[in-house]
Design a protein around this motif. Structure first.
Motif, PDB file in Angstrom:
ATOM      1  N   MET A 280      50.277  25.290  47.737  1.00 10.94           N
ATOM      2  CA  MET A 280      49.402  26.157  46.956  1.00 10.94           C
ATOM      3  C   MET A 280      48.689  27.162  47.866  1.00 10.94           C
ATOM      4  N   TYR A 281      48.525  28.391  47.365  1.00 10.92           N
ATOM      5  CA  TYR A 281      47.827  29.438  48.128  1.00 10.92           C
ATOM      6  C   TYR A 281      46.649  29.946  47.298  1.00 10.92           C
ATOM      7  N   SER A 282      45.868  30.824  47.920  1.00  3.35           N
ATOM      8  CA  SER A 282      44.829  31.482  47.120  1.00  3.35           C
ATOM      9  C   SER A 282      45.053  32.992  47.119  1.00  3.35           C
ATOM     10  N   ARG A 283      44.684  33.613  45.998  1.00  2.00           N
ATOM     11  CA  ARG A 283      44.775  35.075  45.919  1.00  2.00           C
ATOM     12  C   ARG A 283      43.506  35.617  45.288  1.00  2.00           C
ATOM     13  N   ILE A 284      43.251  36.880  45.541  1.00  2.00           N
ATOM     14  CA  ILE A 284      42.029  37.511  45.038  1.00  2.00           C
ATOM     15  C   ILE A 284      42.254  37.966  43.593  1.00  2.00           C
ATOM     16  N   ILE A 285      41.378  37.521  42.690  1.00  2.00           N
ATOM     17  CA  ILE A 285      41.526  37.981  41.294  1.00  2.00           C
ATOM     18  C   ILE A 285      40.349  38.845  40.839  1.00  2.00           C
ATOM     19  N   GLY A 286      39.312  38.967  41.635  1.00  2.50           N
ATOM     20  CA  GLY A 286      38.202  39.850  41.238  1.00  2.50           C
ATOM     21  C   GLY A 286      37.258  40.072  42.402  1.00  2.50           C
ATOM     22  N   THR A 287      36.679  41.274  42.460  1.00  4.71           N
ATOM     23  CA  THR A 287      35.699  41.578  43.519  1.00  4.71           C
ATOM     24  C   THR A 287      34.485  42.264  42.907  1.00  4.71           C
ATOM     25  N   GLY A 288      33.365  42.197  43.622  1.00  4.90           N
ATOM     26  CA  GLY A 288      32.153  42.890  43.166  1.00  4.90           C
ATOM     27  C   GLY A 288      31.255  43.189  44.340  1.00  4.90           C
ATOM     28  N   ARG A 289      30.293  44.085  44.140  1.00  3.61           N
ATOM     29  CA  ARG A 289      29.311  44.339  45.206  1.00  3.61           C
ATOM     30  C   ARG A 289      27.998  44.758  44.588  1.00  3.61           C
TER      31      ARG A 289
ATOM     32  N   GLY B   1      36.580  37.022  63.312  1.00  2.79           N
ATOM     33  CA  GLY B   1      37.617  36.498  62.433  1.00  2.79           C
ATOM     34  C   GLY B   1      38.397  37.610  61.764  1.00  2.79           C
ATOM     35  N   ALA B   2      39.586  37.232  61.282  1.00  2.00           N
ATOM     36  CA  ALA B   2      40.440  38.187  60.572  1.00  2.00           C
ATOM     37  C   ALA B   2      41.134  37.469  59.428  1.00  2.00           C
ATOM     38  N   SER B   3      41.483  38.249  58.430  1.00  2.00           N
ATOM     39  CA  SER B   3      42.196  37.694  57.285  1.00  2.00           C
ATOM     40  C   SER B   3      43.300  38.664  56.883  1.00  2.00           C
ATOM     41  N   LEU B   4      44.526  38.158  56.844  1.00  2.00           N
ATOM     42  CA  LEU B   4      45.670  38.978  56.430  1.00  2.00           C
ATOM     43  C   LEU B   4      45.969  38.629  54.971  1.00  2.00           C
ATOM     44  N   ILE B   5      45.959  39.635  54.108  1.00  2.00           N
ATOM     45  CA  ILE B   5      45.999  39.371  52.665  1.00  2.00           C
ATOM     46  C   ILE B   5      47.031  40.261  51.964  1.00  2.00           C
ATOM     47  N   ARG B   6      47.820  39.655  51.121  1.00  2.00           N
ATOM     48  CA  ARG B   6      48.663  40.437  50.190  1.00  2.00           C
ATOM     49  C   ARG B   6      47.853  40.533  48.901  1.00  2.00           C
ATOM     50  N   TYR B   7      47.382  41.766  48.579  1.00  2.00           N
ATOM     51  CA  TYR B   7      46.456  41.893  47.435  1.00  2.00           C
ATOM     52  C   TYR B   7      47.200  41.761  46.100  1.00  2.00           C
TER      53      TYR B   7
ATOM     54  N   ALA C 257      25.388  42.904  49.192  1.00  2.00           N
ATOM     55  CA  ALA C 257      26.179  41.693  48.939  1.00  2.00           C
ATOM     56  C   ALA C 257      27.544  42.072  48.375  1.00  2.00           C
ATOM     57  N   GLY C 258      28.549  41.312  48.777  1.00  2.00           N
ATOM     58  CA  GLY C 258      29.891  41.496  48.239  1.00  2.00           C
ATOM     59  C   GLY C 258      30.435  40.137  47.821  1.00  2.00           C
ATOM     60  N   ALA C 259      31.284  40.134  46.789  1.00  2.00           N
ATOM     61  CA  ALA C 259      31.788  38.862  46.262  1.00  2.00           C
ATOM     62  C   ALA C 259      33.269  38.973  45.917  1.00  2.00           C
ATOM     63  N   VAL C 260      33.939  37.823  46.034  1.00  2.00           N
ATOM     64  CA  VAL C 260      35.359  37.742  45.709  1.00  2.00           C
ATOM     65  C   VAL C 260      35.591  36.454  44.919  1.00  2.00           C
ATOM     66  N   VAL C 261      36.376  36.538  43.847  1.00  2.00           N
ATOM     67  CA  VAL C 261      36.828  35.321  43.163  1.00  2.00           C
ATOM     68  C   VAL C 261      38.268  35.080  43.582  1.00  2.00           C
ATOM     69  N   LEU C 262      38.521  33.875  44.091  1.00  2.00           N
ATOM     70  CA  LEU C 262      39.883  33.490  44.458  1.00  2.00           C
ATOM     71  C   LEU C 262      40.473  32.616  43.358  1.00  2.00           C
ATOM     72  N   ASP C 263      41.806  32.594  43.274  1.00  2.00           N
ATOM     73  CA  ASP C 263      42.460  31.727  42.305  1.00  2.00           C
ATOM     74  C   ASP C 263      43.678  31.083  42.969  1.00  2.00           C
ATOM     75  N   ALA C 264      43.961  29.855  42.610  1.00  2.00           N
ATOM     76  CA  ALA C 264      45.146  29.186  43.149  1.00  2.00           C
ATOM     77  C   ALA C 264      46.401  29.902  42.651  1.00  2.00           C
ATOM     78  N   ALA C 265      47.382  30.049  43.539  1.00  2.00           N
ATOM     79  CA  ALA C 265      48.611  30.771  43.190  1.00  2.00           C
ATOM     80  C   ALA C 265      49.799  30.178  43.942  1.00  2.00           C
ATOM     81  N   GLU C 266      50.991  30.445  43.409  1.00  2.00           N
ATOM     82  CA  GLU C 266      52.225  29.925  44.031  1.00  2.00           C
ATOM     83  C   GLU C 266      52.545  30.652  45.337  1.00  2.00           C
ATOM     84  N   ALA C 267      52.136  31.935  45.391  1.00  2.00           N
ATOM     85  CA  ALA C 267      52.432  32.737  46.593  1.00  2.00           C
ATOM     86  C   ALA C 267      51.120  33.301  47.140  1.00  2.00           C
ATOM     87  N   PRO C 268      51.036  33.532  48.479  1.00  2.00           N
ATOM     88  CA  PRO C 268      49.799  34.117  49.007  1.00  2.00           C
ATOM     89  C   PRO C 268      49.754  35.603  48.655  1.00  2.00           C
TER      90      PRO C 268
END
Ligand code: UT7
Length: 319
Positions: A1-10, A313-319, A161-172
């Protein structure tokens, strides 16, 4: 299982403090601040407005963007070094206001890298099946630990402030996280007091930085880190679609972008309007790039941060 971004806010506090305002407070100039840092203005929290207030507004926006019910959030992780209280932690204060009691809620304090650390932690919980929909925040009221008579630091920082909602996903999703720290540099960027080591009676803790030395280590460390991220993921320079860096200094950002061989048009820049908002800077920049339509689904993003500790730190993300 991976996580992906499903929403952002600031969320940015209403009050804007410009370089011209600062000229009236300390011996500085708009020209010096802009050419040395790229900053023109920053937002400052109102009296009584706290880090959890800023975090709440950003979280509400991210949850709305994700189009999910708040009750489905099953973990809250907040990166902040300027919490409202010693405890309850900002995550718990936020949880109460969101009305989603029960899920784990905590904060971690890694200064400007706070959001990248929080994102990596939340991602690990999703990968191990311990969480499905974490809310990840970076939120700061840096104005509360600034010495407003110190021109070397007071021109640099802002609140937000910034926010992200993550969701479980089959692919990153979040493909790869890289974290690091080196406590030997603690004296280059620190506050002069805390809880078990309080400042002198009647004083509040303030931030101190040897800016020039921090600058050199930051550039060196970030260059090394982005090389490692590319190598570990079999990526070549130029293959990143959007670079979303910590917004401390335009010159540091430009040096790292050069190392990535990414043109400045592909770098999300908010430093001019936000200043350095510590843990809030990366998620606010990410939200800015997503909301104005530059960052599109499927794009490859590299997020990075460097700050007090030192931590990075760094984060590599497929949006
Ligand atoms: O987010 C966490 C990590 N933090 C960072 O990444 C920040 C890293 N550091 C920096 O961004 C830069 O080092 C600064 C923006 C803080 C400073 O820029 P710099 O090019 O490294 O300048 P400097 O510290 O070498 O100072 C140059 C001159 C000094 O005067 P002298 O000694 O050359 O006469 C300073 O006293 O600029 C002077 N100065 C200022 N002048 C006008 C320092 N602050 C100010 C100011 N206004 N606000």
């Amino acid at each position: 299982m991976y996580s992906r971004i499903i929403g952002t806010g600031r969320y940015l506090p209403e009050r804007i403090l410009t370089n011209l305002d600062l000229e009236k407070m300390v011996d500085t100039s708009d020209e010096w601040i802009r050419t040395r840092t790229g900053i023109s203005e920053r937002h400052i929290a109102a009296e009584g407005e706290t880090t959890s207030d800023l975090a709440y507004h950003a979280a509400v926006e991210a949850i709305a963007a994700a189009d999910v019910a708040a009750e489905t959030i099953d973990m809250i992780v907040v990166g902040t070094s300027t919490p409202d209280l010693i405890f309850p932690n900002v995550g718990c204060l936020l949880q109460e206001r969101l009305g989603i009691a029960g899920c784990p809620a905590f904060s971690l304090e890694t200064a400007c890298s706070g959001f990248i650390y929080a994102l990596a932690v939340a991602d690990q919980f999703v990968r191990t099946g311990q969480a499905r929909r974490p809310l990840v925040i970076g939120a700061e009221t840096m104005s509360r630990i600034i010495d407003w008579t110190d021109r070397e630091t007071c021109v640099l920082f802002g609140d937000g402030a910034g926010a992200v909602v993550l969701d479980a996903a089959e692919a990153p999703g979040i493909i790869y996280s890289k974290l690091g720290a080196d406590g030997r540099y603690r004296k280059l960027l620190e506050t002069d007091g805390g809880i078990s080591n309080p400042p002198e009676a009647g004083q509040r803790a303030a931030l101190h930085m040897k800016g020039n030395e921090v600058f050199k280590v930051a550039v060196r460390t970030l260059e090394r880190m982005v090389d490692e991220v590319l190598e570990a993921n079999d990526l070549k320079q130029g293959e990143i679609d959007w670079f979303v860096p910590h917004q401390a200094n335009l010159r540091i950002i430009a040096a790292t972008a050069k190392r990535l061989d990414i043109p400045m048009e592909r770098v999300v820049l908010t430093v001019a309007e936000h200043g350095n908002t510590s843990a809030a800077s990366v998620p606010m920049a990410l939200d800015t790039g997503i909301r104005d339509g530059r960052i599109k689904r499927g794009d490859l993003l590299l997020l990075e941060a460097f700050g007090g500790g030192f931590t990075w730190g760094a984060s590599l993300i497929r949006y």
